[in-house]
Design an enzyme around this catalytic site. Structure first.
Site, PDB file in Angstrom:
ATOM      1  N   GLU A  76      -0.870   8.804   7.854  1.00 23.09           N
ATOM      2  CA  GLU A  76       0.575   9.098   7.760  1.00 23.09           C
ATOM      3  C   GLU A  76       1.378   8.137   8.639  1.00 23.09           C
ATOM      4  O   GLU A  76       2.168   8.549   9.491  1.00 23.09           O
ATOM      5  CB  GLU A  76       0.855  10.562   8.115  1.00 23.09           C
ATOM      6  N   GLU A  85      -5.641  14.884   2.260  1.00 22.88           N
ATOM      7  CA  GLU A  85      -5.141  16.139   2.841  1.00 22.88           C
ATOM      8  C   GLU A  85      -4.426  16.882   1.732  1.00 22.88           C
ATOM      9  O   GLU A  85      -3.533  16.315   1.083  1.00 22.88           O
ATOM     10  CB  GLU A  85      -4.154  15.889   3.989  1.00 22.88           C
TER      11      GLU A  85
END
Ligand code: AHR
Length: 518
Positions: free
Chosen positions: A200, A323
């Protein structure tokens, strides 16, 4: 007083009436599959797990340490270990998540008493004594017999640090780093199959622009090397949720240097990060929203696949959903720990996701549900020395049969599940075949209506059919420390084979797996 009672009685009668009326008649669905169309292998890694230094995932969940009174195997929690072995976990991602971009691997190697205590800046500022580090993680992968997916630090780490970590773990040479590993107790190098170059990086991993991260990715990835025959697959970290421009820039800039790009996808009932919605005690509108967003991941996958198809028509580069899962409001003071309960709704959502991943198995070759123990949509919840298997755990256990099997497309038109003018499919089906055994998984997302399914089998003669179903009385049925077995799979009773047709009822709000044998 008498008046109040009669009003209550009237309300009760009206409610009962409504319940019997509102429970819709079963809908009939015709479906068919042709076993000769089995082509794409469902990568076992689609059933991957994710473990972050976050709340009770590592400490207390997976690792209790060698001095613990909780039964353990060299510090790994025994009950959790055994439960995970039953899932046949194919791959485990670690150490984050956001934590990965603040993790410095040297803090977590060497004698435990000498390891520094560091602060977990992402998850509550808690102290981490680093007793769970590289050796403990890779040791866990060996105990689970799964592949290791190590997420490297781009946000706050150096290229040198990343390069040396890979050498430390995987080199069989006489280099100082390989010898340091030996000095720390591990003679043979480990196999590390997957290495994430950041996490991220548009947000917690450094707040970078897509272009800046792409450039950094190319630089860092250059130094993630193969040592001593270990072939490491490099993963570029993509967006969370819908961010097509970010993904487009990333893919076009890194595809020639990456084995996979990743995406994250979380489901929040309200779609509002400040007020996500409760994990339990929710309304049907909240149920519906989770189901709708679970189905919606497919459109996003297709958008990202389109970009990949454009630059990589041979499909060398994979898309990893590393995820995914549901994310609810904090229920108690374990807020920074992201601990949440898990209900039948999560099980149904998970099965929808897995069915979609199967349909895209030619590009989606890994997915990691967030997270394995005590965090978000966990497989397992622990409390001191007790353990609970969640409804989502049962889906992963029932779906094991699809790992590594060949996917068979199914043709069907699903009835709609309609609520407040919006609609989603009621039914989601998937099928696969391995060693002559054909498995069909069926999800009914509608909490009010059973489905009567007739599945025509072409190219497959079955002599025996059996199956298990996961359902419960209420939408938010769950397992907890008072009753750990409220939601569990049960044998399907009304299943029949007539000629080349399989017939069964797919109950409202359920997940089923049917096994057919020749
Ligand atoms: O899984 C929890 C967090 O969600 C991860 O640390 C991060 O990558 C994502 O935002």
């Amino acid at each position: 007083m008498i008046r109040r009672w009669s009003i209550c009685l009237l309300i009760a009668v009206a409610t009962l009436n409504c319940l019997s009326r509102c429970r819709a008649q079963p809908a009939r669905v015709l479906a068919s599959l042709d076993a000769s169309q089995a082509e794409t292998t469902i990568a076992p890694e689609i059933y991957g797990q994710f473990a972050e230094h976050l709340g009770g995932c590592i400490y207390g969940g997976l690792w209790v340490g060698e001095q613990s009174e909780i039964p353990h195997v060299n510090g790994y929690r025994k009950d959790v270990l055994e439960a995970l072995k039953r899932l046949q976990v194919p791959v485990l991602r670690w150490p984050g998540g956001c934590f990965a971009d603040d993790y410095h691997w040297r803090d977590g190697v060497g004698p435990r008493k000498d390891r520094p205590t560091t602060l977990n800046i992402y998850w509550g500022g808690v102290e981490d004594d680093n007793s769970f580090g590289t050796h403990e993680f890779l040791g866990l992968c060996e105990l689970l017999n799964c592949e290791a997916y190590v997420a490297g630090n781009v946000g706050s780490g150096t290229v040198e640090e990343m390069r040396k970590w890979v050498e430390y773990m995987t080199s069989d040479s006489n280099s100082s780093l390989a010898n340091l590993r030996r000095q720390h107790g591990r003679q043979q190098p480990w196999r590390v199959r997957y290495f994430g170059v950041g996490n991220e990086n548009w947000g917690c991993g450094g707040n970078m622009s897509a272009q800046f991260y792409s450039d950094l990715y190319r630089r860092y990835a250059t130094y993630v090397r193969d040592f001593s025959g270990n072939r490491v697959l490099k993963i570029a970290s993509g967006p969370s949720g819908r961010d097509v421009p970010w993904m487009d820039t990333l893919i076009r800039n890194v595809f020639d240097q990456a084995d996979a790009v990743s995406m994250h996808y979380y489901v929040l009932p309200t779609e509002d990060w400040d007020r996500k919605g409760p994990a339990t005690g929710f309304s049907e509108a909240d149920w519906f929203s989770v189901i709708r967003q679970s189905f919606a991941v497919e459109a996003l996958i297709e958008d990202y696949e389109q970009i990949l198809d454009d630059v990589d028509p041979e499909r060398r580069v994979a898309l990893y959903v590393d995820e995914w899962g549901t994310w609810y409001d904090k229920a108690d003071d374990r807020a920074s720990a992201l601990y949440q309960q898990n209900t039948l709704r999560d099980a149904v959502s998970a099965a929808i996701f897995l069915n979609i991943f199967h349909d895209h198995a030619d590009r989606i070759r890994m997915a990691n549900i967030a997270q394995v123990v005590n965090v978000l949509q966990a497989m397992i919840l622990t409390n001191e020395d007790s353990m609970v298997l969640t409804p989502t755990y049962h889906v992963f256990e029932m779906y094991r049969v699809h790992q590594g099997a060949k996917h068979i497309p199914i043709e069907y038109a699903s009835p709609n599940y309609v609520l407040e003018g919006k609609q989603v499919p009621s039914l989601s089906l998937t099928a696969s075949i391995r060693n002559g055994e054909l498995n069909v998984s069926l999800v009914n997302s509608n909490p009010q209506q059973d489905l009567e399914l007739e599945l025509k089998l072409v190219g497959y003669k079955s002599a025996a059919a059996s199956g298990r179903v996961l359902t419960a009385e209420s939408m938010d049925a769950l397992n907890d420390f008072q009753d750990a077995d409220r939601v569990h799979p049960a044998a399907i009773q009304d299943i029949s084979l007539q000629g080349n047709s399989l017939r069964l009822t797919v109950p409202a709000k359920s997940v089923s797996v049917v096994t057919l044998r020749p």
